[in-house]
Design a protein around this motif. Sequence first.
Motif, PDB file in Angstrom:
ATOM      1  N   ASP A 143       1.044  -1.165   0.102  1.00  0.00           N
ATOM      2  CA  ASP A 143       0.019  -0.015  -0.033  1.00  0.00           C
ATOM      3  C   ASP A 143       0.879   1.291   0.135  1.00  0.00           C
ATOM      4  N   PHE A 144       0.409   2.226  -0.677  1.00  0.00           N
ATOM      5  CA  PHE A 144       1.144   3.694  -0.771  1.00  0.00           C
ATOM      6  C   PHE A 144       0.153   4.724  -1.377  1.00  0.00           C
ATOM      7  N   LYS A 145      -0.113   5.702  -0.371  1.00  0.00           N
ATOM      8  CA  LYS A 145      -0.855   6.843  -0.817  1.00  0.00           C
ATOM      9  C   LYS A 145      -2.208   6.354  -1.397  1.00  0.00           C
ATOM     10  N   GLY A 146      -2.882   5.587  -0.812  1.00  0.00           N
ATOM     11  CA  GLY A 146      -4.313   4.938  -0.978  1.00  0.00           C
ATOM     12  C   GLY A 146      -4.275   4.091  -2.154  1.00  0.00           C
ATOM     13  N   GLY A 147      -3.143   3.681  -3.088  1.00  0.00           N
ATOM     14  CA  GLY A 147      -2.954   2.790  -3.704  1.00  0.00           C
ATOM     15  C   GLY A 147      -2.241   1.690  -3.750  1.00  0.00           C
ATOM     16  N   ARG A 148      -1.608   1.071  -4.739  1.00  0.00           N
ATOM     17  CA  ARG A 148      -0.796   0.025  -4.584  1.00  0.00           C
ATOM     18  C   ARG A 148       0.657   0.397  -5.323  1.00  0.00           C
ATOM     19  N   ILE A 149       1.843  -0.138  -5.087  1.00  0.00           N
ATOM     20  CA  ILE A 149       3.012   0.020  -5.699  1.00  0.00           C
ATOM     21  C   ILE A 149       3.681  -1.563  -5.740  1.00  0.00           C
ATOM     22  N   ILE A 150       4.339  -1.684  -6.803  1.00  0.00           N
ATOM     23  CA  ILE A 150       5.131  -2.992  -6.924  1.00  0.00           C
ATOM     24  C   ILE A 150       6.508  -2.819  -7.168  1.00  0.00           C
ATOM     25  N   PRO A 151       7.484  -2.564  -6.436  1.00  0.00           N
ATOM     26  CA  PRO A 151       8.874  -2.630  -6.656  1.00  0.00           C
ATOM     27  C   PRO A 151       9.180  -3.732  -7.249  1.00  0.00           C
ATOM     28  N   ASP A 152      10.473  -3.503  -7.967  1.00  0.00           N
ATOM     29  CA  ASP A 152      11.251  -4.795  -8.517  1.00  0.00           C
ATOM     30  C   ASP A 152      11.521  -5.719  -7.512  1.00  0.00           C
ATOM     31  N   LEU A 153      12.037  -5.454  -6.435  1.00  0.00           N
ATOM     32  CA  LEU A 153      12.595  -6.020  -5.360  1.00  0.00           C
ATOM     33  C   LEU A 153      12.331  -5.422  -3.883  1.00  0.00           C
ATOM     34  N   ALA A 154      12.004  -6.228  -2.990  1.00  0.00           N
ATOM     35  CA  ALA A 154      11.700  -5.811  -1.883  1.00  0.00           C
ATOM     36  C   ALA A 154      12.106  -6.571  -0.636  1.00  0.00           C
ATOM     37  N   MET A 155      12.814  -5.965   0.439  1.00  0.00           N
ATOM     38  CA  MET A 155      13.459  -7.056   1.599  1.00  0.00           C
ATOM     39  C   MET A 155      12.216  -6.655   2.695  1.00  0.00           C
ATOM     40  N   ILE A 156      11.667  -7.682   2.687  1.00  0.00           N
ATOM     41  CA  ILE A 156      10.526  -7.990   3.995  1.00  0.00           C
ATOM     42  C   ILE A 156      10.707  -8.741   5.140  1.00  0.00           C
ATOM     43  N   SER A 157      10.424  -8.073   6.147  1.00  0.00           N
ATOM     44  CA  SER A 157      10.472  -8.794   7.699  1.00  0.00           C
ATOM     45  C   SER A 157       9.363  -9.175   7.992  1.00  0.00           C
ATOM     46  N   TYR A 158       9.156 -10.382   8.761  1.00  0.00           N
ATOM     47  CA  TYR A 158       8.089 -11.262   9.331  1.00  0.00           C
ATOM     48  C   TYR A 158       8.232 -11.262  10.791  1.00  0.00           C
ATOM     49  N   GLU A 159       7.456 -10.380  11.611  1.00  0.00           N
ATOM     50  CA  GLU A 159       7.525 -10.711  12.901  1.00  0.00           C
ATOM     51  C   GLU A 159       6.065 -10.561  13.378  1.00  0.00           C
ATOM     52  N   ASN A 160       5.605 -11.598  14.346  1.00  0.00           N
ATOM     53  CA  ASN A 160       4.394 -11.673  14.960  1.00  0.00           C
ATOM     54  C   ASN A 160       3.300 -11.642  13.865  1.00  0.00           C
TER      55      ASN A 160
END
Length: 250
Positions: A143-160
Amino acid sequence: HIRIFSIYIINNINMTTKIDKCAFNTFTQMYQSPIFADKKYLYLCPDPSCNEIVFLRKGEKNRAHFCHKKNTYCRRYDTGLTESDLHKEAKYILRDLITKGYNILFKRKCNGSLINQNCDVTCLKYCSKLNENQKVIEEYSTDFKGGRIIPDLAMISYENDIEEVNEIYEIFKTHRTKESDRPSHIEWYEIKAEEICNKVSNIKDDKKVVLDCIRVWQCKECALADEKEKKRLIKLKQDQYNMKCAKKLE
């Protein structure tokens, strides 16, 4: 004419860029650069019109690469990579570099100021290292500014059971990513596809890779100089307006 021009672009890309063409690892179900590939796995050509088995050639003398059987024609290997192919190769290579813990140093050059357009100040920042709760995902939608963005690569963290974007990596192909199109509170980088493909073949034993980030950036000195210059120009225009008003009154 269009066909000739397309061939020229493809040939020009291959002449200027050392491309380590990726292949599909049937075990990990991921695309891999030959630099990071292992002969114990089976690899397929990623070209949809081919999809044949490719073999990893990797030794002390020869540079690592994938190849087809003899007398096998493949557009990807025999004709060359298109701009779209080059973008994908760079994306897969960068993902592998981050996932395998390489020391990636992003370098940004100051874009200068209104007075000094040739500033040589650079900013250096290391890419974050992955921990056990993080992954690098391709085309992650967020989500970003009320819409969606799809970057080429993203580092994602998963906690709880909560997913959070830690860093974003864009691969430059033809158009730069607008600064306003990415969150300012998340660290993000944009690198040319050719830059990634060129650098990966020259990695040394220290596993350090320096990549030029092409995002717009100003050093503090240039930003301050621009602020002063803009204030000066505003004051100059105001003084000129006041002088015109005074003459009219006279």
